[in-house]
Design a protein around this motif. Sequence first.
Motif, PDB file in Angstrom:
ATOM      1  N   GLY A 243      71.339  36.829  58.140  1.00 54.31           N
ATOM      2  CA  GLY A 243      70.643  37.976  58.710  1.00 54.31           C
ATOM      3  C   GLY A 243      69.726  38.714  57.766  1.00 54.31           C
ATOM      4  N   ALA A 244      69.966  38.657  56.471  1.00 52.97           N
ATOM      5  CA  ALA A 244      69.115  39.375  55.524  1.00 52.97           C
ATOM      6  C   ALA A 244      67.738  38.731  55.447  1.00 52.97           C
ATOM      7  CB  ALA A 244      69.768  39.393  54.152  1.00 52.97           C
ATOM      8  N   VAL A 264      70.601  33.756  64.018  1.00 57.89           N
ATOM      9  CA  VAL A 264      71.707  34.380  64.734  1.00 57.89           C
ATOM     10  C   VAL A 264      72.255  35.581  63.973  1.00 57.89           C
ATOM     11  CG1 VAL A 264      73.438  32.798  63.769  1.00 57.89           C
ATOM     12  CG2 VAL A 264      73.894  33.926  65.942  1.00 57.89           C
ATOM     13  N   GLY A 265      71.988  35.642  62.649  1.00 61.12           N
ATOM     14  CA  GLY A 265      72.471  36.752  61.837  1.00 61.12           C
ATOM     15  C   GLY A 265      71.632  38.004  62.027  1.00 61.12           C
ATOM     16  N   TRP A 266      72.316  39.155  62.046  1.00 62.97           N
ATOM     17  CA  TRP A 266      71.655  40.455  62.180  1.00 62.97           C
ATOM     18  C   TRP A 266      71.329  41.028  60.804  1.00 62.97           C
ATOM     19  CZ3 TRP A 266      70.859  43.470  66.728  1.00 62.97           C
ATOM     20  CH2 TRP A 266      71.331  42.896  67.909  1.00 62.97           C
ATOM     21  N   GLY A 267      70.283  41.842  60.728  1.00 62.56           N
ATOM     22  CA  GLY A 267      69.962  42.539  59.491  1.00 62.56           C
ATOM     23  C   GLY A 267      68.887  43.576  59.730  1.00 62.56           C
ATOM     24  N   ALA A 272      60.410  40.436  54.240  1.00 64.34           N
ATOM     25  CA  ALA A 272      59.658  40.771  53.030  1.00 64.34           C
ATOM     26  C   ALA A 272      58.834  39.616  52.483  1.00 64.34           C
ATOM     27  CB  ALA A 272      60.628  41.273  51.957  1.00 64.34           C
ATOM     28  N   HIS A 273      58.574  38.618  53.309  1.00 62.13           N
ATOM     29  CA  HIS A 273      57.855  37.442  52.817  1.00 62.13           C
ATOM     30  C   HIS A 273      56.770  37.030  53.812  1.00 62.13           C
ATOM     31  CE1 HIS A 273      60.844  36.761  49.637  1.00 62.13           C
ATOM     32  NE2 HIS A 273      61.730  37.123  50.542  1.00 62.13           N
ATOM     33  N   SER A 274      55.918  36.109  53.370  1.00 59.87           N
ATOM     34  CA  SER A 274      54.891  35.574  54.250  1.00 59.87           C
ATOM     35  C   SER A 274      55.512  34.640  55.283  1.00 59.87           C
ATOM     36  CB  SER A 274      53.857  34.801  53.429  1.00 59.87           C
ATOM     37  OG  SER A 274      52.977  34.078  54.279  1.00 59.87           O
TER      38      SER A 274
END
Length: 349
Positions: A243-244, A264-267, A272-274
């Motif tokens: 999620g991160a 499926v992961g939450w964050g 922060a990337h292209s």
Amino acid sequence: MKAVVATAPGPDRVALLDVEEVTCRPGHVVVQVAAVGICGSEIHTQQGDVSWDMAYPVTLGHEFSGVVVEAGPGVTSFAVGDRVVSETAAEVDAASEWARTGAYNLDPHRRGFGARADGGMAERVVVPERCLHRLPDNVSFKQGALTEPACVAYQATCVRTEIRPGDAVAVVGAGTIGLLSAWLATRNGAGPVVVVGLPGDAWRAPTMRAMGPIRFAASVEEARAALERPGRPGADAVIDAAGASEALHTALELARPLGQVTKVGWGPQPYAHSLDPLVAKQLTLRGSFSHTWAVWERVLTLLADGAGEVVERMVGWEGTLDDWATGFALQAEGAVIKGMLLPRSCPAG
């Protein structure tokens, strides 16, 4: 009765309280909780960094199993004494497009147990009949409490992602959903299957191997090497179960051209990337949320066919409701893969 309650937003606002006894109502049953899993979402709630809607105060817990001890008027398919597990959509709009088409997990009016409706970290919980599934006789209550995370992983790995025999699969995140996603990928015939975690997650590798032919990698470089096949570098499918922001970045790096990435992961962090790798490799990026009735029935069939003992290997701590803080702390520290609360009011056989 006792319940683990999130009392307000912010860190350290979770407590064991004596709350009012639940009351049954038409179309619902009262379930005496036998086992309830500690989810990463509850750790985020305790730490005060949730990225989903909450209704405070609310009893936590959405991964639970137990026994029906009371059935309200209108309940026709379940009776007192039935061993059950429950889906998480405590309230949905039955007239909505999503409910009518079977995608009630996406209903914007959905109120989930442990977030916007009182959940199963209590001695008893009220559940609508439509949420219930019978727990097979040969599946223990502890294994039953693992049905919900297994369904989350099934939705992401087997419904939202197309995985075929011989596909290389990477799973980013070595938590419960990550391990279950990797296990399900092996059940689909994928290989190699690699879980990408942090160096501190290396102790989980024996559990992964006990669940199936799953490799562990502590870096992107290790994952690339583990996924290498002659002339076919990279992963055909990647599941982001962490999620991160960095997890999605890793997933896009590991996916081979024309590959799939399922998140499926939450964050709560912004990415922060292209996103250029998504374009350059012509990837398919999709999300996966929750689960549906059909997924629950399939997962329960897997558990009854022997998978229950496999997934139970993730449980590294058990305690009563009185011990909730210990279980939360161990899971937050990464000292266990899965913690399980066993309320005293019901045996966890």
